[in-house]
Scaffold this motif. Structure first.
Motif, short mmCIF file in Angstrom:
data_model
loop_
_atom_site.label_atom_id
_atom_site.label_comp_id
_atom_site.label_asym_id
_atom_site.label_seq_id
_atom_site.Cartn_x
_atom_site.Cartn_y
_atom_site.Cartn_z
N GLY A 5 0.82 -1.21 0.00
CA GLY A 5 0.00 0.00 0.00
C GLY A 5 0.85 1.25 0.00
O GLY A 5 2.06 1.15 0.11
N GLU A 6 0.21 2.38 -0.15
CA GLU A 6 -1.17 2.50 -0.51
C GLU A 6 -1.42 2.05 -1.93
O GLU A 6 -0.67 2.42 -2.83
CB GLU A 6 -1.63 3.97 -0.42
N ILE A 7 -2.50 1.33 -2.10
CA ILE A 7 -2.98 0.96 -3.42
C ILE A 7 -4.46 1.32 -3.48
O ILE A 7 -5.10 1.47 -2.44
CB ILE A 7 -2.77 -0.54 -3.73
N ILE A 41 -5.56 0.55 1.62
CA ILE A 41 -6.37 0.98 0.48
C ILE A 41 -6.59 2.49 0.48
O ILE A 41 -7.06 3.06 1.46
CB ILE A 41 -7.75 0.27 0.51
N HIS A 42 -6.25 3.10 -0.65
CA HIS A 42 -6.54 4.51 -0.90
C HIS A 42 -7.75 4.58 -1.83
O HIS A 42 -7.77 3.93 -2.87
CB HIS A 42 -5.32 5.18 -1.56
N CYS A 43 -8.74 5.37 -1.45
CA CYS A 43 -9.94 5.50 -2.28
C CYS A 43 -10.40 6.94 -2.26
O CYS A 43 -10.73 7.48 -1.21
CB CYS A 43 -11.06 4.61 -1.73
N LEU A 70 -8.80 0.37 5.22
CA LEU A 70 -9.25 1.47 4.36
C LEU A 70 -8.68 2.75 4.95
O LEU A 70 -9.13 3.21 6.00
CB LEU A 70 -10.78 1.53 4.33
N HIS A 71 -7.65 3.27 4.29
CA HIS A 71 -6.90 4.39 4.86
C HIS A 71 -7.63 5.71 4.63
O HIS A 71 -8.30 5.88 3.61
CB HIS A 71 -5.47 4.36 4.27
N CYS A 72 -7.56 6.60 5.61
CA CYS A 72 -8.26 7.90 5.56
C CYS A 72 -9.67 7.71 5.04
O CYS A 72 -10.09 8.37 4.08
CB CYS A 72 -7.52 8.89 4.67
N THR A 119 -1.81 9.63 10.53
CA THR A 119 -1.64 11.06 10.25
C THR A 119 -2.02 11.41 8.83
O THR A 119 -2.58 12.46 8.57
CB THR A 119 -0.17 11.48 10.41
N ASP A 120 -1.63 10.54 7.86
CA ASP A 120 -1.60 10.89 6.43
C ASP A 120 -0.66 12.09 6.22
O ASP A 120 -0.83 12.85 5.27
CB ASP A 120 -2.98 11.20 5.85
N CYS A 121 0.30 12.26 7.11
CA CYS A 121 1.16 13.43 6.99
C CYS A 121 1.99 13.33 5.71
O CYS A 121 2.29 12.24 5.25
CB CYS A 121 2.05 13.60 8.22
ZN LIG Z 1 -3.99 8.00 0.40
#
Ligand SMILES: [Zn+2]
Length: 179
Positions: A5-7, A41-43, A70-72, A119-121
C-alpha cells in the motif's frame, strides 16, 4: 515489509486513466494475496469501484487476520460496516477534528477493535493545525477527539488502536523485546 500500500483508486486526481488504475489495483491485490500481506487501500471519489473490486478480492472467505485497512476512510458508517464484515479495519485521521466530516460518525459508531488512526502526513493536519504540515505527534489530537466523541479516555483509544495496528501489520514478532 509488512503490507502492500497505498494501493487503490483516485478518481479525484486521475493521475492515470481510470482503466489503467483499475488494472494496476487488481494486480497489486493479487500480489498481496500471493505474498500473504495485508493491504492499505486509498480511495478517493471511487467508492463504488473500490467496494466492488475488494468484494471480489475478499471473496467472503473467513479470515482470522485482518485483510487490510481502508486508509483515511471518507465513507459513511454503512459503507464502513460492509468493509468490516469483509475483514477490513477502518482508519481515520485529522478530518475527525473537522466539522461536517463523516469521520465523526465513524469515530462514534465503529467497534473499537476495528479502528486504527493515522496522520496521512504531511496532509490532513488535525485542528488546531488544519492546513499546516502534519506530523506524527499530532496524532494525539485525533485520539483525544475520538475519546471525546465516545466519552472515553484518550489513553484507552490510543492503546486499543495501537493494538489493532499491531495485529493488522502483524508487528508482534517485530516488536518483541521492545515493549
Ligand atoms: Zn492515500
Amino acid at each position: 515489509m509488512v503490507a502492500i500500500g497505498e494501493i487503490g483508486l483516485d478518481f479525484y486526481r486521475n493521475l492515470s486513466p481510470r482503466d489503467t488504475q483499475i488494472k494496476a489495483f487488481k494486480r497489486q491485490l493479487e500480489l498481496a494475496e500471493k505474498l500473504g500481506l495485508p493491504v492499505i487501500i486509498h480511495c478517493r471519489e471511487a467508492q463504488q469501484e473500490v467496494l466492488s473490486i475488494l468484494t471480489d478480492w475478499a471473496g467472503g472467505s473467513e479470515q482470522d487476520k485482518p485483510l487490510g485497512v481502508l486508509h483515511c476512510f471518507s465513507g459513511d458508517m454503512e459503507l464502513a460496516g460492509r468493509y468490516i464484515e469483509m475483514g477490513f479495519l477502518i482508519s481515520i485521521a485529522g478530518p475527525v477534528t473537522y466539522r461536517n466530516s463523516h469521520a465523526v460518525e465513524i469515530a462514534r459508531d465503529i467497534p473499537l477493535e476495528k479502528l486504527v488512526v493515522e496522520t496521512d502526513c504531511p496532509y490532513l493536519a488535525p485542528h488546531p493545525y488544519r492546513g499546516k504540515r502534519n506530523e506524527p505527534s499530532y496524532l494525539s489530537f485525533v485520539v483525544e477527539k475520538i475519546g471525546q466523541i465516545r466519552r472515553l479516555p484518550g489513553d484507552l483509544i490510543a492503546e486499543q488502536t495501537a493494538n489493532n495496528a499491531i495485529q493488522l501489520f502483524r508487528l508482534a514478532s517485530h516488536l518483541k523485546g521492545d515493549l
